[in-house]
Design an enzyme around this catalytic site. Structure first.
Site, PDB file in Angstrom:
ATOM      1  N   TRP A 100      46.236  49.326  24.799  1.00  0.00           N
ATOM      2  CA  TRP A 100      47.706  49.235  24.756  1.00  0.00           C
ATOM      3  C   TRP A 100      48.160  48.327  23.636  1.00  0.00           C
ATOM      4  CZ3 TRP A 100      49.135  53.332  26.937  1.00  0.00           C
ATOM      5  CH2 TRP A 100      48.533  53.796  28.122  1.00  0.00           C
ATOM      6  N   ASP A 167      53.900  42.590  26.853  1.00  0.00           N
ATOM      7  CA  ASP A 167      53.758  43.808  27.648  1.00  0.00           C
ATOM      8  C   ASP A 167      53.123  43.401  28.976  1.00  0.00           C
ATOM      9  OD1 ASP A 167      53.042  46.193  28.842  1.00  0.00           O
ATOM     10  OD2 ASP A 167      51.874  46.957  27.137  1.00  0.00           O
ATOM     11  N   LYS A 191      53.216  50.792  37.424  1.00  0.00           N
ATOM     12  CA  LYS A 191      52.001  50.042  37.736  1.00  0.00           C
ATOM     13  C   LYS A 191      52.215  49.076  38.905  1.00  0.00           C
ATOM     14  CE  LYS A 191      49.868  51.915  34.206  1.00  0.00           C
ATOM     15  NZ  LYS A 191      50.112  51.465  32.844  1.00  0.00           N
TER      16      LYS A 191
HETATM   17  C1  LIG Z   1      50.193  51.951  31.377  1.00  0.00           C
HETATM   18  C2  LIG Z   1      50.447  50.939  30.341  1.00  0.00           C
HETATM   19  C3  LIG Z   1      51.249  51.208  29.218  1.00  0.00           C
HETATM   20  C4  LIG Z   1      51.859  52.566  28.966  1.00  0.00           C
HETATM   21  O1  LIG Z   1      52.924  52.767  29.813  1.00  0.00           O
HETATM   22  P1  LIG Z   1      53.795  54.108  29.761  1.00  0.00           P
HETATM   23  O2  LIG Z   1      54.908  53.764  30.698  1.00  0.00           O
HETATM   24  O3  LIG Z   1      52.927  55.225  30.237  1.00  0.00           O
HETATM   25  O4  LIG Z   1      54.254  54.307  28.357  1.00  0.00           O
HETATM   26  C5  LIG Z   1      51.454  50.196  28.318  1.00  0.00           C
HETATM   27  N1  LIG Z   1      50.907  48.975  28.487  1.00  0.00           N
HETATM   28  C6  LIG Z   1      50.133  48.686  29.542  1.00  0.00           C
HETATM   29  C7  LIG Z   1      49.557  47.311  29.677  1.00  0.00           C
HETATM   30  C8  LIG Z   1      49.877  49.655  30.503  1.00  0.00           C
HETATM   31  O5  LIG Z   1      49.099  49.365  31.561  1.00  0.00           O
END
Ligand SMILES: *Cc1c(COP(=O)(O)O)cnc(C)c1O
Length: 354
Positions: A100, A167, A191
């Site tokens: 990511w 993030d 998540k």
């Molecule tokens: C799943 C995830 C993403 C991507 O998220 P989307 O909503 O599918 O774009 C980005 N960063 C992390 C840390 C993730 O676990």
């Protein structure tokens, strides 16, 4: 029968939330209307959006500190470019801790120069780099708090005068942090907060307005701030269900309450990974994530037997990501401790049968 769901995302949410959300699909607030058919500008939905935003600020303890909570679309992946679009004038600093982070770096490079301050790519991202320095002239520093795929988690964030962008897709609301250290926090809902379809962005308003480029309305944070996440039709069901999950979290004692449970679950599973001679952990011990535990079977020949036992126990979603292999048990907020205990029982069972 309800499965023990260790899926990495979309993932388990509280059962009570599933019930309440499905009821609202049939009849929202006894209005005779479904949540899916009412105007997003109706009083009832505006109240949902307001409560969801207020719960975010409250749970993160950011009240009165100049932050705004937004519910946007496009996933965390759109935030990779949106953060850079809105903040990157000359140079940004990035910590590369996995897939990511790498994707975020790729997007940022379209807007300016990117300095990768450190990377753990040399060991397939099984650890968090430490002792790196952040250039003082960077517009911001970007990091990924929890690496969902590799099972590592930043335990201590750098102290720096450079604005911090993080993030937190896979560990938002899972542990207490000084969230006021961050200028932008973003997280895809699916998540640890709600269904796929909305992305939480928590933003300190005074970080904006410093780049000279023009920003298209939909990608400009200021647009969404000025319209309270209602510039266009928000993903009403995803926001509603996230609001229910945040209410549930508040009732559970907020982040402090859930952190205790998360730490207990993680400690139980890692103890078994370390004790059981058939398994080995993937992530460096000091950087282990309390959300996603990655581990392998030492002897690949036991794979079929293990997976049969897993299936028979009603366990879902523990296969590792293709870039790591092995197994990954995601233990998000809503995963009951009994599910972790069930997985441990299966690991022990394998030991007696092998
Ligand atoms: C799943 C995830 C993403 C991507 O998220 P989307 O909503 O599918 O774009 C980005 N960063 C992390 C840390 C993730 O676990």
């Amino acid at each position: 029968m309800k499965k023990h769901n260790f899926s990495a995302g979309p993932c388990i949410l509280p059962q009570s939330v599933f019930k309440e959300a499905s009821q609202a699909v049939l009849d929202f607030n006894n209005s005779g209307l479904s949540i899916l058919e009412i105007s997003h500008r109706s009083k009832d939905f505006v109240a949902v959006m307001d409560e969801a935003q207020a719960l975010v600020i409250d749970l993160l303890k950011l009240e009165g500190k100049g932050y705004k909570a937004l519910f946007l679309q496009g996933g965390a992946s759109t935030q990779f470019l949106m953060t850079a679009y809105n903040l990157l004038e000359n140079k940004a600093a990035y910590l590369n801790t996995g897939t990511w982070s790498s994707k975020a770096i790729k997007e940022a490079k379209m807007f300016g120069s990117v300095e990768e301050v450190a990377s753990s790519a040399d060991k397939n991202f099984n650890y968090i780099p430490k002792n790196y320095s952040i250039p003082a002239d960077a517009d911001y520093f970007h990091c990924t708090s929890n690496n969902t795929i590799f099972g590592t988690q930043i335990k201590e964030f750098p102290t720096t005068t450079t604005p911090l962008v993080c993030d937190m897709s896979s560990d938002i609301f899972s542990r207490e942090l000084d969230f006021s250290k961050f200028d932008i926090i973003y997280a895809g809902a699916q998540k640890n907060m709600g269904p796929a379809g909305t992305t939480l962005v928590v933003i300190k308003e005074d970080i904006l307005g410093k780049v000279s480029r023009q920003i298209p309305s939909m990608l400009d944070y200021k647009t969404h701030i000025s319209k309270d996440s209602m510039f266009n039709t928000p993903p009403v069901f995803a926001v509603y269900t996230s609001m229910l999950t945040l209410r549930w979290l508040k009732e559970k004692g907020g982040i402090a309450g859930i952190q205790k449970l998360n730490e207990e679950k993680a400690a139980l599973l890692y103890a078994e990974i370390d004790r059981n001679p058939l398994f080995e952990g993937f992530a460096a011990v000091e950087d282990r994530s309390i959300m996603n535990a990655t581990f392998n079977l030492k002897d690949e020949k036991l794979k079929d037997l293990f997976e049969d036992l897993v299936k028979a126990a009603g366990i879902n979603g523990i296969n590792g990501h293709r870039s790591v292999g092995g197994y990954r048990a995601s233990m998000y907020n809503a995963l009951p401790k009994e599910s972790v205990q069930t997985l441990i029982t299966v690991m022990k069972e394998l030991e007696t049968q092998a």
